[in-house]
Design an enzyme around this catalytic site. Structure first.
Site, PDB file in Angstrom:
ATOM      1  N   ASN A  64       0.795  -1.210   0.028  1.00  0.00           N
ATOM      2  CA  ASN A  64       0.037   0.121   0.134  1.00  0.00           C
ATOM      3  C   ASN A  64       1.000   1.143   0.128  1.00  0.00           C
ATOM      4  OD1 ASN A  64      -1.788   2.282   0.515  1.00  0.00           O
ATOM      5  ND2 ASN A  64      -2.764   1.047   2.206  1.00  0.00           N
TER       6      ASN A  64
ATOM      7  N   LYS B 287       3.264   0.816   3.084  1.00  0.00           N
ATOM      8  CA  LYS B 287       2.880  -0.324   4.260  1.00  0.00           C
ATOM      9  C   LYS B 287       3.095  -1.543   3.242  1.00  0.00           C
ATOM     10  CE  LYS B 287      -0.525   2.333   6.384  1.00  0.00           C
ATOM     11  NZ  LYS B 287      -1.648   2.800   6.591  1.00  0.00           N
TER      12      LYS B 287
ATOM     13  N   ARG C 275      -2.751  -2.044  -3.263  1.00  0.00           N
ATOM     14  CA  ARG C 275      -3.808  -1.471  -2.924  1.00  0.00           C
ATOM     15  C   ARG C 275      -3.805   0.024  -3.960  1.00  0.00           C
ATOM     16  NH1 ARG C 275      -5.165   3.484   1.221  1.00  0.00           N
ATOM     17  NH2 ARG C 275      -7.338   3.542   0.819  1.00  0.00           N
TER      18      ARG C 275
ATOM     19  N   HIS D  68     -12.869   2.381   0.372  1.00  0.00           N
ATOM     20  CA  HIS D  68     -12.874   1.400   1.701  1.00  0.00           C
ATOM     21  C   HIS D  68     -13.448   0.061   1.084  1.00  0.00           C
ATOM     22  CE1 HIS D  68     -12.635   4.542   5.121  1.00  0.00           C
ATOM     23  NE2 HIS D  68     -11.591   4.289   4.695  1.00  0.00           N
TER      24      HIS D  68
ATOM     25  N   GLY E 187     -12.723   4.109  10.847  1.00  0.00           N
ATOM     26  CA  GLY E 187     -11.456   4.099  11.291  1.00  0.00           C
ATOM     27  C   GLY E 187     -11.080   5.690  11.476  1.00  0.00           C
ATOM     28  N   ASN E 188      -9.971   6.098  10.997  1.00  0.00           N
ATOM     29  CA  ASN E 188      -9.561   7.604  10.814  1.00  0.00           C
ATOM     30  C   ASN E 188     -10.629   8.218   9.632  1.00  0.00           C
ATOM     31  OD1 ASN E 188      -7.749   8.083  12.570  1.00  0.00           O
ATOM     32  ND2 ASN E 188      -6.152   6.759  11.529  1.00  0.00           N
ATOM     33  N   GLY E 189     -10.737   7.344   8.704  1.00  0.00           N
ATOM     34  CA  GLY E 189     -11.820   7.761   7.574  1.00  0.00           C
ATOM     35  C   GLY E 189     -12.962   6.728   7.856  1.00  0.00           C
TER      36      GLY E 189
ATOM     37  N   ASP F  28      -8.756  11.542  17.599  1.00  0.00           N
ATOM     38  CA  ASP F  28      -8.552   9.949  17.997  1.00  0.00           C
ATOM     39  C   ASP F  28      -9.302   9.863  19.191  1.00  0.00           C
ATOM     40  OD1 ASP F  28      -7.554   7.872  19.523  1.00  0.00           O
ATOM     41  OD2 ASP F  28      -5.829   7.913  18.353  1.00  0.00           O
TER      42      ASP F  28
ATOM     43  N   ARG G 244      -9.953   7.553  21.044  1.00  0.00           N
ATOM     44  CA  ARG G 244      -9.403   7.258  22.736  1.00  0.00           C
ATOM     45  C   ARG G 244      -9.480   8.461  23.418  1.00  0.00           C
ATOM     46  NH1 ARG G 244      -5.284   3.238  19.632  1.00  0.00           N
ATOM     47  NH2 ARG G 244      -5.359   4.903  18.688  1.00  0.00           N
TER      48      ARG G 244
ATOM     49  N   GLY H 247     -14.782   1.026  14.843  1.00  0.00           N
ATOM     50  CA  GLY H 247     -15.821   0.075  14.924  1.00  0.00           C
ATOM     51  C   GLY H 247     -15.474  -1.461  15.670  1.00  0.00           C
TER      52      GLY H 247
ATOM     53  N   ASN I  78     -13.171  -1.411  18.280  1.00  0.00           N
ATOM     54  CA  ASN I  78     -12.527  -1.295  19.643  1.00  0.00           C
ATOM     55  C   ASN I  78     -13.427  -0.497  20.502  1.00  0.00           C
ATOM     56  OD1 ASN I  78     -10.022  -2.934  19.239  1.00  0.00           O
ATOM     57  ND2 ASN I  78      -9.517  -0.999  17.877  1.00  0.00           N
TER      58      ASN I  78
HETATM   59  N1  LIG Z   1      -9.816   0.984  21.913  1.00  0.00           N
HETATM   60  C1  LIG Z   1     -10.176   2.052  21.247  1.00  0.00           C
HETATM   61  N2  LIG Z   1     -11.290   2.692  21.360  1.00  0.00           N
HETATM   62  C2  LIG Z   1     -11.767   3.642  20.648  1.00  0.00           C
HETATM   63  N3  LIG Z   1     -11.364   4.119  19.554  1.00  0.00           N
HETATM   64  C3  LIG Z   1     -10.405   3.296  19.110  1.00  0.00           C
HETATM   65  C4  LIG Z   1      -9.520   2.237  19.831  1.00  0.00           C
HETATM   66  N4  LIG Z   1      -8.494   1.806  19.264  1.00  0.00           N
HETATM   67  C5  LIG Z   1      -8.500   2.407  18.010  1.00  0.00           C
HETATM   68  N5  LIG Z   1      -9.357   3.368  18.030  1.00  0.00           N
HETATM   69  C6  LIG Z   1      -9.799   4.409  17.016  1.00  0.00           C
HETATM   70  O1  LIG Z   1      -9.632   4.018  15.758  1.00  0.00           O
HETATM   71  C7  LIG Z   1      -9.272   5.031  14.891  1.00  0.00           C
HETATM   72  C8  LIG Z   1      -8.271   4.616  13.725  1.00  0.00           C
HETATM   73  O2  LIG Z   1      -8.757   3.667  12.815  1.00  0.00           O
HETATM   74  P1  LIG Z   1      -7.930   2.766  12.105  1.00  0.00           P
HETATM   75  O3  LIG Z   1      -8.978   1.728  11.402  1.00  0.00           O
HETATM   76  O4  LIG Z   1      -6.655   2.126  12.395  1.00  0.00           O
HETATM   77  O5  LIG Z   1      -7.584   4.005  10.975  1.00  0.00           O
HETATM   78  P2  LIG Z   1      -7.281   3.823   9.425  1.00  0.00           P
HETATM   79  O6  LIG Z   1      -8.264   4.681   8.709  1.00  0.00           O
HETATM   80  O7  LIG Z   1      -5.949   4.646   9.387  1.00  0.00           O
HETATM   81  O8  LIG Z   1      -6.800   2.655   8.892  1.00  0.00           O
HETATM   82  C9  LIG Z   1      -8.689   6.335  15.547  1.00  0.00           C
HETATM   83  O9  LIG Z   1      -9.855   7.162  15.689  1.00  0.00           O
HETATM   84  C10 LIG Z   1      -8.420   5.541  17.056  1.00  0.00           C
HETATM   85  O10 LIG Z   1      -8.859   6.376  17.929  1.00  0.00           O
END
Ligand SMILES: Nc1ncnc2c1ncn2[C@@H]1O[C@H](COP(=O)(O)OP(=O)(O)O)[C@@H](O)[C@H]1O
Ligand SMILES: Nc1ncnc2c1ncn2[C@@H]1O[C@H](COP(=O)(O)OP(=O)(O)O)[C@@H](O)[C@H]1O
Lengths: 401, 401
Positions: free
Chosen positions: A7, A14, A95, A184, A214-216, A286, A288, A336, A338
């Site tokens: 990617n 990556k 990708r 996605h 995720g971030n997106g 973020d 978290r 989604g 976590n």
């Molecule tokens: N334990 C957690 N609780 C809440 N949010 C989480 C947790 N772990 C990861 N995240 C959130 O997931 C997001 C990143 O998701 P990810 O799928 O890794 O992103 P990307 O779109 O870059 O692939 C961030 O907003 C991060 O805060």
């Protein structure tokens, strides 16, 4: 069969090497800050196993080719190697973000395919050129090994016209190729198939709403295995609210901000992509950090969270209407998988749509496919870790067999 | 009590004189092309009765004051008059488009109210100044008669923050007042109350989705009588597809068009408002013309129609999710009241949401409140002619009593 998945971004790369006999990850890593004075390579052999070996290198990494060379040396090296000869790699899966209307499925890369990918550059100016560079580096370093391009947009190519067209002058679709493409796709495809498997059904027999947060963030309405609609649009800015992206807004706001702030349309675009979303509302992007802030009584963080969940809820309703009826909802990606709080907020008060979350089952992070609905729920609710690399590798295997 | 309702636009002025004893329309009409070389006044005394008298005048109408004077002369005149003295008019109700956050209900106009209306001019530069002019002309011509301002945005002022805020930097809300305001509020309020009455319920006891489909189109999620969300945004451009407006699009498209066509953001804005929607897709913006075209095999007209219905369907789903469960859907305005084909397309395949239209009952134009659901339908579906003038007059009466 061993498949290397790549990617390539504008300043990063990556990778993941998969043994497709058992779908095990042999190695993975990331090359970052390519072209800057100090680049960084983080490599893991046999990640998340007892044999894990991690190597970090910080040094100038002039370009993607040099970065990929370093990766190859590590993969085949004595320190943290996992194969002895690059020839052991049977295929490389790439990708590619924007397949436009040229690609409705993954394909083996040849000259015309590269031309078609470049032809979509204007639609994804930050991504496609980098993805193409990744392909060209791989062609150089692994001569004779087939490269497969897997598109972020591909899964969405089944959308019907009333879903993908915007209500703009039709010429703008024909000439400027303005339409909904969606992104996605690899993730939506992967989890929509996986949930069917988990339910003991065929993907062709169920309707699913996939929720990639995720971030997106994006969502898809998947009808009998085929994407019917998705929330991202011509670009990944549209749809639900994201870490730093606004998602849907009144399009008149662009001109209003441009005029009132003396900005150009493209400066507003950048504001909407980078300074908006969760970050715009509460300063944090973020999830978290947002939960910590909420715990500390930060009302703006709570507002951002409520706005986020509210928008996902609306799309769940919209896609239920589009699909007529749904069998399952799947949550995936960082938030989604976590974030049980956000999942619960989204699913609260949806029993009118037949969606009843079991809030106990929902508790906690989910490292593997987990059902989180009550026994009585008409619609099943699942959390399924996404695996875009595996999906890409599987498509490469499928194509080359 | 007799109430004159005025809707002043930049070059037009619509009016209606209502006798609130029996809610009868004593006279109505429109002054058009104000300020042009040849203006036009169309006046009807006792419209749609056996005593109807119509007067049309075509001559230069320099400004709104002169136009209003002509109306007053007609209303009190011998030819097509309905009252003998302007003093018989007990109140004048004005439609004002943008109440911003200053107004959460209708109010009697005084100095500070006028200042507050003007303060919202930047948010509705085409409408508010004209509405204010209408008020000032009325103050001059009807000295001593109370003026009441009724806002298009008022009914939506009950939206919670997660629904009305955009995921933009929070400063943009505080400083530039960018948020969802919503429009057509008088119509959404009117039909959401009327449907409760038709169902023999109190508005506070039911959840309703109101679907206003005219030249402009908007929808509202009404929870126990209060607006919870609506599809139009900071401006009337957002939401569902309309005659010439795009509705929701990926906001990145604005910069993309600006760049590729060498247009400014405000030129793109104008394109999205005036050359898009049904007209953009198929060249026609009147639904009647679109149906004729479809009958003649025009595929683009069919596509425009399908896109239109598809977007309304998505909002019905979204608002069902927002409200948790709904008791009724109401169709209103030009398309909503008269276009059975579009209503049917929208309600097709929604039984998963408890919405079962009776397609026979749905047939035809509806001049009065009509239920169009099956006996088994969980959600009632109604067609209810809107009456914004009556709603404005009722609010004036209510305020002054
Ligand atoms: N334990 C957690 N609780 C809440 N949010 C989480 C947790 N772990 C990861 N995240 C959130 O997931 C997001 C990143 O998701 P990810 O799928 O890794 O992103 P990307 O779109 O870059 O692939 C961030 O907003 C991060 O805060
Ligand atoms: N019989 C009909 N069938 C279909 N559409 C109709 C019919 N009558 C009126 N309309 C449509 O209603 C729309 C105008 O609605 P209206 O509520 O009068 O607009 P406005 O938003 O200007 O108040 C137009 O698109 C028109 O084609």
């Amino acid at each position: 069969m061993k498949v290397l998945v790549i990617n390539a971004g504008s300043s990063s790369l990556k990778y993941q090497l998969l043994d497709m006999e058992n779908e095990a990850v042999m190695a993975n890593g990331i090359v970052e800050r390519i072209g800057e004075t100090v680049g960084k390579l983080t490599h893991k052999a046999f990640p998340d196993t007892d044999n894990e070996k991690k190597v970090v290198k910080e040094e100038e990494i002039k370009d993607h080719k040099i970065g990929m060379h370093m990766v190859l040396d590590l993969i085949t090296g004595s320190e943290a190697g996992v194969i002895s000869d690059p020839k052991e790699i049977d295929a490389i899966g790439h990708r590619v973000v924007q397949g436009g209307e040229s690609f409705t499925s993954a394909c083996v890369v040849d000259g015309p395919v590269k031309v078609a990918i470049a032809d979509n550059n204007p639609l994804a100016p930050l991504h496609n050129p980098a993805n193409l560079m990744g392909i060209e580096v791989a062609e150089e370093l692994f001569p004779g090994t087939p490269n497969v391009a897997v598109f972020d947009t591909e899964f969405h190519s089944s959308m019907p016209k009333e879903a993908f067209l915007y209500a703009l002058p039709y010429d703008y679709y024909k000439e400027l190729r303005i339409r909904r493409y969606g992104f996605h796709g690899t993730s939506h495809k992967y989890v929509s198939r996986k949930v069917a498997e988990c339910m003991g059904k065929k993907a062709e027999d169920i309707n699913v709403i996939t929720v990639h947060l995720g971030n997106g963030c994006s969502m898809a309405a998947v009808e009998k295995g085929k994407c019917q609609d998705t929330s991202m649009g011509m670009t990944p800015l549209a749809g639900v609210m994201m870490g730093t992206r606004s998602g849907d807004i009144d399009p008149a706001i662009v001109a209003y901000i441009a005029e009132n702030k003396g900005m150009s349309a493209s400066e507003v675009d950048s504001l909407l992509n980078k300074q908006s979303g969760l970050k715009g509302v509460c300063g944090l992007n973020d999830m978290r950090d947002i939960h910590s802030a909420v715990e500390n009584g930060d009302e703006m963080a709570k507002l951002a969270l409520d706005m986020f969940a509210y928008r996902v809820k609306k799309y769940i309703g919209a896609y239920t209407a589009v699909l007529g009826n749904i069998d399952a909802i799947v949550f995936t990606a960082g938030i989604g998988e976590n974030d049980d709080i956000t999942r619960a907020l989204i699913c609260e008060n949806l029993s009118g749509l037949g969606i009843d979350m079991d809030f106990d089952k929902n508790n906690g992070r989910k490292g593997e496919p987990t059902a989180v609905h009550t026994d009585a729920s008409k619609v099943q609710v699942w959390v399924i870790p996404t695996n875009e690399e595996l999906q890409i590798a599987q498509e490469a295997v499928e194509l080359l067999k």
